[in-house]
Design a protein around this motif. Sequence first.
Motif, mmCIF file in Angstrom:
data_model
loop_
_atom_site.group_PDB
_atom_site.id
_atom_site.type_symbol
_atom_site.label_atom_id
_atom_site.label_comp_id
_atom_site.label_asym_id
_atom_site.label_seq_id
_atom_site.Cartn_x
_atom_site.Cartn_y
_atom_site.Cartn_z
ATOM 1 N N PRO A 1 125.898 68.507 44.447
ATOM 2 C CA PRO A 1 125.391 69.668 45.193
ATOM 3 C C PRO A 1 126.539 70.551 45.652
ATOM 4 N N GLY A 2 126.344 71.872 45.587
ATOM 5 C CA GLY A 2 127.319 72.822 46.109
ATOM 6 C C GLY A 2 128.496 73.078 45.188
ATOM 7 N N MET A 3 128.543 72.434 44.030
ATOM 8 C CA MET A 3 129.672 72.657 43.124
ATOM 9 C C MET A 3 129.480 73.930 42.299
ATOM 10 N N THR A 4 130.573 74.510 41.868
ATOM 11 C CA THR A 4 130.488 75.589 40.881
ATOM 12 C C THR A 4 130.997 75.040 39.555
ATOM 13 N N VAL A 5 130.115 74.997 38.565
ATOM 14 C CA VAL A 5 130.486 74.433 37.276
ATOM 15 C C VAL A 5 130.451 75.536 36.233
ATOM 16 N N ALA A 6 131.502 75.598 35.410
ATOM 17 C CA ALA A 6 131.527 76.631 34.379
ATOM 18 C C ALA A 6 131.393 75.997 33.005
ATOM 19 N N PHE A 7 130.542 76.584 32.174
ATOM 20 C CA PHE A 7 130.423 76.160 30.779
ATOM 21 C C PHE A 7 131.166 77.171 29.932
ATOM 22 N N VAL A 8 132.088 76.697 29.056
ATOM 23 C CA VAL A 8 132.692 77.644 28.129
ATOM 24 C C VAL A 8 132.605 77.055 26.723
ATOM 25 N N GLY A 9 132.839 77.907 25.738
ATOM 26 C CA GLY A 9 132.783 77.450 24.358
ATOM 27 C C GLY A 9 132.307 78.576 23.471
ATOM 28 N N PRO A 10 132.484 78.444 22.146
ATOM 29 C CA PRO A 10 132.065 79.510 21.224
ATOM 30 C C PRO A 10 130.553 79.713 21.258
ATOM 31 N N SER A 11 130.068 80.876 20.737
ATOM 32 C CA SER A 11 128.625 81.101 20.808
ATOM 33 C C SER A 11 127.933 80.114 19.898
ATOM 34 N N GLY A 12 126.730 79.677 20.301
ATOM 35 C CA GLY A 12 126.011 78.688 19.517
ATOM 36 C C GLY A 12 126.392 77.268 19.873
ATOM 37 N N SER A 13 127.218 77.097 20.935
ATOM 38 C CA SER A 13 127.617 75.727 21.268
ATOM 39 C C SER A 13 126.640 75.071 22.234
ATOM 40 N N GLY A 14 125.613 75.831 22.676
ATOM 41 C CA GLY A 14 124.593 75.215 23.515
ATOM 42 C C GLY A 14 124.750 75.491 24.997
ATOM 43 N N LYS A 15 125.590 76.499 25.353
ATOM 44 C CA LYS A 15 125.789 76.792 26.782
ATOM 45 C C LYS A 15 124.509 77.340 27.408
ATOM 46 N N SER A 16 123.992 78.444 26.800
ATOM 47 C CA SER A 16 122.793 79.073 27.379
ATOM 48 C C SER A 16 121.598 78.134 27.322
ATOM 49 N N THR A 17 121.578 77.289 26.287
ATOM 50 C CA THR A 17 120.446 76.370 26.143
ATOM 51 C C THR A 17 120.346 75.449 27.348
ATOM 52 N N SER A 18 121.527 74.944 27.792
ATOM 53 C CA SER A 18 121.482 74.019 28.925
ATOM 54 C C SER A 18 120.926 74.713 30.165
ATOM 55 N N VAL A 19 121.252 76.007 30.314
ATOM 56 C CA VAL A 19 120.710 76.761 31.450
ATOM 57 C C VAL A 19 119.189 76.873 31.347
ATOM 58 N N GLN A 20 118.689 77.119 30.111
ATOM 59 C CA GLN A 20 117.233 77.257 29.948
ATOM 60 C C GLN A 20 116.529 75.931 30.203
ATOM 61 N N LEU A 21 117.220 74.823 29.915
ATOM 62 C CA LEU A 21 116.600 73.521 30.178
ATOM 63 C C LEU A 21 116.471 73.291 31.677
ATOM 64 N N ILE A 22 117.458 73.772 32.450
ATOM 65 C CA ILE A 22 117.372 73.593 33.907
ATOM 66 C C ILE A 22 116.176 74.381 34.461
ATOM 67 N N GLN A 23 115.914 75.567 33.887
ATOM 68 C CA GLN A 23 114.768 76.351 34.363
ATOM 69 C C GLN A 23 113.456 75.799 33.822
ATOM 70 N N ARG A 24 113.558 74.813 32.962
ATOM 71 C CA ARG A 24 112.413 74.216 32.270
ATOM 72 C C ARG A 24 111.651 75.255 31.453
ATOM 73 N N PHE A 25 112.405 76.100 30.730
ATOM 74 C CA PHE A 25 111.771 76.962 29.738
ATOM 75 C C PHE A 25 111.425 76.105 28.533
ATOM 76 N N TYR A 26 112.242 75.072 28.308
ATOM 77 C CA TYR A 26 111.979 74.122 27.230
ATOM 78 C C TYR A 26 112.142 72.720 27.805
ATOM 79 N N ASP A 27 111.592 71.720 27.124
ATOM 80 C CA ASP A 27 111.867 70.344 27.498
ATOM 81 C C ASP A 27 112.778 69.724 26.449
ATOM 82 N N PRO A 28 113.719 68.855 26.868
ATOM 83 C CA PRO A 28 114.600 68.218 25.879
ATOM 84 C C PRO A 28 113.799 67.301 24.957
ATOM 85 N N LEU A 29 114.283 67.157 23.705
ATOM 86 C CA LEU A 29 113.575 66.284 22.754
ATOM 87 C C LEU A 29 113.824 64.826 23.106
ATOM 88 N N ALA A 30 115.018 64.520 23.628
ATOM 89 C CA ALA A 30 115.315 63.160 24.052
ATOM 90 C C ALA A 30 116.188 63.272 25.294
#
Length: 1304
Positions: free
Chosen positions: A418-447
């Motif tokens: 709690p309270g941390m600031t975490v940064a995701f970096v990496g080339p496009s297509g590496s799954g950064k934005s996807t992890s954000v969408q999973l937190i909002q539960r726009f999608y559910d993980p397959l496993a």
Amino acid sequence: MTAAAPESIHVEAKGSFDESIEELPIPEKPIENDDNDNDKKKEAKEKTKAVPIYRLFRFATTFDLIRICLGIILSAGIGAMQPLSIIIFGDILGNISFSIDSPSAMLDSAMPMILIFVYMGTAATVAAYSTNCIWILTGRNQTRRIRAAYVHAILRQDMSWFDKAEEGSLNTRLASDTQLIQDGISQKFGLLITAISTFITGFVVAFVEGWELAVVILATLPLLAGTGGAMGYFMTLFTTKTQDSYADAGAVAEQAFSGIRTIYSFSLQDRFGHRYNKLLKKATATGIKRGIVLGLGFGIFMLVLFCTYGLAFWYGAKLVIDGKIDGATVMVVFFTMIIAAFALLQLPQNVSAVSNAAGAAYKIFATIDRIPEIDVDSEKGIVPDSLKGEIEFRNVEFKYPTRPDVPILKNLSLKVSPGMTVAFVGPSGSGKSTSVQLIQRFYDPLAGQVLLDGRDLKTLNVKWLRDQIGVVSQEPVLFNMTIRQNLLMGVQHEVTPDEIVDACKKANCHMFITQLPNGYDTIVGEHGGMMSGGQKQRIAIARAILKNPAILLLDEATSALDTQSERLVQKALDAASTNRTTIVIAHRLSTIRNADLIVVMQEGDLVEQGTHNTLLALGGVYAELVKKQEIATKEIGHVEQEVDDEQLLLKETIQLKEEKEAAEAIQVVTEKEDGYKLTKTASRSSIDAFQLKLEKKKAEKKLAKKQKAPMGRILKQMRPEWPLLALGVVGAAISGAVFPCFALVLSQVMNLLIVNTADPSRHHLIAPGPMQGANLYSFLFVVLGIVALIGIAVEIISFEVAGERYTGRLRGRLFRTFLKQEIGYFDEEDHSMGALTAKLAVDAKNINEMVTKSWSSFTEIICTAVTGLSIAFAHSWTLTLIILCMAPFEIAAAAYEMKVEGGFEDETQKANEQSGEVAGEAIKEIRTVAALNKQPQFESKYYRALDYPHKLTQRKAFTSSIGYACHQGVTLYTNAVAFYAGVRLMSEGKIDFLQMFTTMMAIMITAQGIGRASAFASTFAKAKFAAISTFAVFDRKPTIDPDMEGIETDKVIGEIEFKDVAFRYPSRPDISIFHGEFNLYGKAGTTIALVGPSGCGKSTTIGMLQRWYDPASGTVRLDDHNVKSFSLDNLRSHMALVSQEPVLFDMSIGENIRFGVEESKNVTQEEVEAACKAANIHKFITQLPDAYDTRVGDKGSQLSGGQKQRIAIARALIRKPKVLLLDEATSALDSESEKLVQAAIDNILEEGGRTTITIAHRLSTIQGADLICVVKNGQVIEQGTHWELLKLNGAYSELVHQQSLNAH
């Protein structure tokens, strides 16, 4: 339709039939009864899914259902009335035939029958009015409910559903499919019932009255239905073909308008003009075929019809001679059968309306009934009392449902305290934005699981979860409402104005908002179009702060900004992320240096994690990324200076103040000029951008009404088609005269049959010889049929062919005219891509109807009227004048119904489109709406937007029903008047039966023909608006004219100069970009870099060099010549452009690259490959299966950003330009692609020998430039090399330090 003139039905049907054919296939065989109908439906249902008819009414309330039942009963009644009125007609004739010898008794015996006509007329009027109202109102109520339910259903779906649905199709479905349902459950449904009822009653009456004759007529019906069906089939076939072949041309136009700057830059206007014309030729050819089929089909149909008449009367006469039936019965059977046959022809169009509705409903109802897996509406799920904000990814695997073969996350595990600031970096297509969408539960993980405070997200209530999360995304989404309303979108509870101001101060946007003309009540425009990127971004951050979430997700929140805006936004973000769990995604590493934890992702795996300095020490992937973005500052051991943010904000405020003052000065002027009540609307709390649009449209229409239709100009342009037009007019004249002549022949036969029926001794007079009496007249029917075939075929074919040819030419010309306008023309919102493509598709078609449709109708009317009235007056002028007193009512009723119908169609459609915009905005930005949990707000806003069309329809129900009702009643009243007058005159011995009957028939048929054809008035009005606006385009003088003569030179050195330039964009005249102090000189062969905040005019310089825009004052020069003195093509041929968003056209890669060179020059494959090698893309292309022949897809959609960008560079290089313009060529790319593109650009710069102007946000890309100019407030404030500027320690060095990544 009348009883007295049932043949008028044929005429009537000609109109409705004609229209029906335009859209609908007519079934191959007549539908004999309902069961057979249902079987067909079953077969069809298996092919295309549809809901059963009764399910269409599932959204009706009980009150609606009661009204619908009443409507069905009344509709059936109206349908039965026509055949029944014929019986009375027959009785009157029967009476007459038996009392021909005692004229005095004639009137008394006919009187009761005549009164029945009056009663029936009254009943018909009342019933027609009620049913029409009922159908329109119930249909409307249900459709409104369906629309609201549909919007609700769409907005509650999960994201994977949206990924699969094409976003455009949802909007169209909402607009057009619901319209189809409405058509199928309102009037068309009523008309279907009426037609079925008429059909059944007609048959029953005919068979009861005289079955022998009925059977013979029945035998010819399949032939009639067959010709009708065949024609319908071919029509549909060719109509779809024409539409498809035009769709290809339309796609070319669309590409041209969306890439208009690229087209001008590479002078591709001619090539696109040729491509468009080539595709238009195909469309014209199929259109001409369609016209020929229509003409012949319709002519043959009329021929068959007249032959049927001939047969019926010949056989009827035979039966009368044999004494089997009397003359009046022949007429009753004949007319009731014909009425039934035409009711049958009316069926297909109404059946298809209902079945279309059922088909459309299937998809819409399926969406309405779909319950998504991640359901915002559900009350289920835990709602914790408190939230710490601990996020954990546990062995998460994920693939997008649309691309199941591409793994995005492979076993991601990560814990965020709690309270941390975490940064995701990496080339496009590496799954950064996807992890954000999973937190909002726009999608559910397959496993695996995503946990929040130790609970699996799937167990939590979705709505609650999203309320706890604030999101600021890469492209901030603002909705088309005021700033205050946008800020409140984030919140679910009451907020005081002070809290709003407080949040805005934190987000560094309070100051600029207060400077806007209406402060917090300023409308932000569509997609927030009135604000700059940084301003939108800060409002989005304020929205997130106001929400006060436990978790804040920042998805590349600063990537699209320039350095100054970025500084302010970054400050705001730092303020926002205190005391809450924050997850940041960034391409620019300078923005995340201070994060508590940096997580490096690559291809769905977590490869490194730690703080900035520990990761640098590791020397791994992260350190590599940092190096790429490094800017050398180490040369000087200077001390870093912090620029005060207060100053930055103050600067922005001052800029805004100046803009505001300028804007106010302009506002006053414009308000005086236009009579628009802008001030009044602005004060309302819910300002609506639509309302302003509506006002403007109304004003335009008023203006157009005053202008004359440019008939003369259209005719001049149709010069090559004059012979065809003349032929068409002749054909129309013939077909106009056919029906009055038909009335004449008919009355002769009827006279023979009726006068000679009563007394068997006179039967032989009916047909004294093979070619005499009834036999002769039956033969004349066939002759009339042949004449009709010739007339109609000539008329339709001539006009259709002429029209198609002209439309093709007009479209080609209009397209080329559009491509001659200056760029400023395309910046106006009325000239968006959609508006212009629609103009090409729709307006051109409407204009040709002004000549083709309205001329033929007009000629027909004149001819029908002249012939009909001549016949009538010749037989009995007294009776003619008496009946003519009723004609105005008849004509008025028909015309009124047409007019009201047409008017409302357009208005309701417009209103629906506008309410669609509201829903469209929410659907387009569904992720934002879902993240904010604001679905209900958009639903209610949409429901309110439906109010206006709703009221319109109510008005339509009460007004247009009047026309429909009068139309039903007037015909029956006319019969009463005509018979009374006729019998009266006969009893006084002034006229005989033949005169009475001929006069009546002639007038009735004529009146009906005229009433129907008057529909052309609405076609004419539509065409007039189209013509006026199109000719306005032809007459417009572009401010920068491509056809102007000018210097044509092969060689330029490449020296450029801007001197005292002042400039404003034509579409935003209130904002000054350069104030007359912009000066810039670039030596030939050097590289010049422009840097500075967004909106400072960096890109504008390119637009002026290319002469997309001209400066308001000052000069732009190339090689000592003012750019205005070159001819446009020549000027642009020395330059090549690579823009921020490269535009590729939907052709092969090779063709796209060849577009860089003028058409006249031949380009070898070697040259293409050389350019590609220089642009670092050759290798990639050769690996593709089709290599250089690979289609790039629409807007280059088959390629990634970096690949498109490199192809665009190759296209620029093959031009061998003296001046190369790079407009932020790498800003939208991730680090990987940027490296490749940057390498390509560096290759080019090393070659030398040309002047390069490059614009960049990222300073690391331009360190090596010969001259760096810092542009600010409309002037160059510093210039020099990288090191010289650093020594100055001014604006440039400050920009460098903001972006620098050194580890401190």
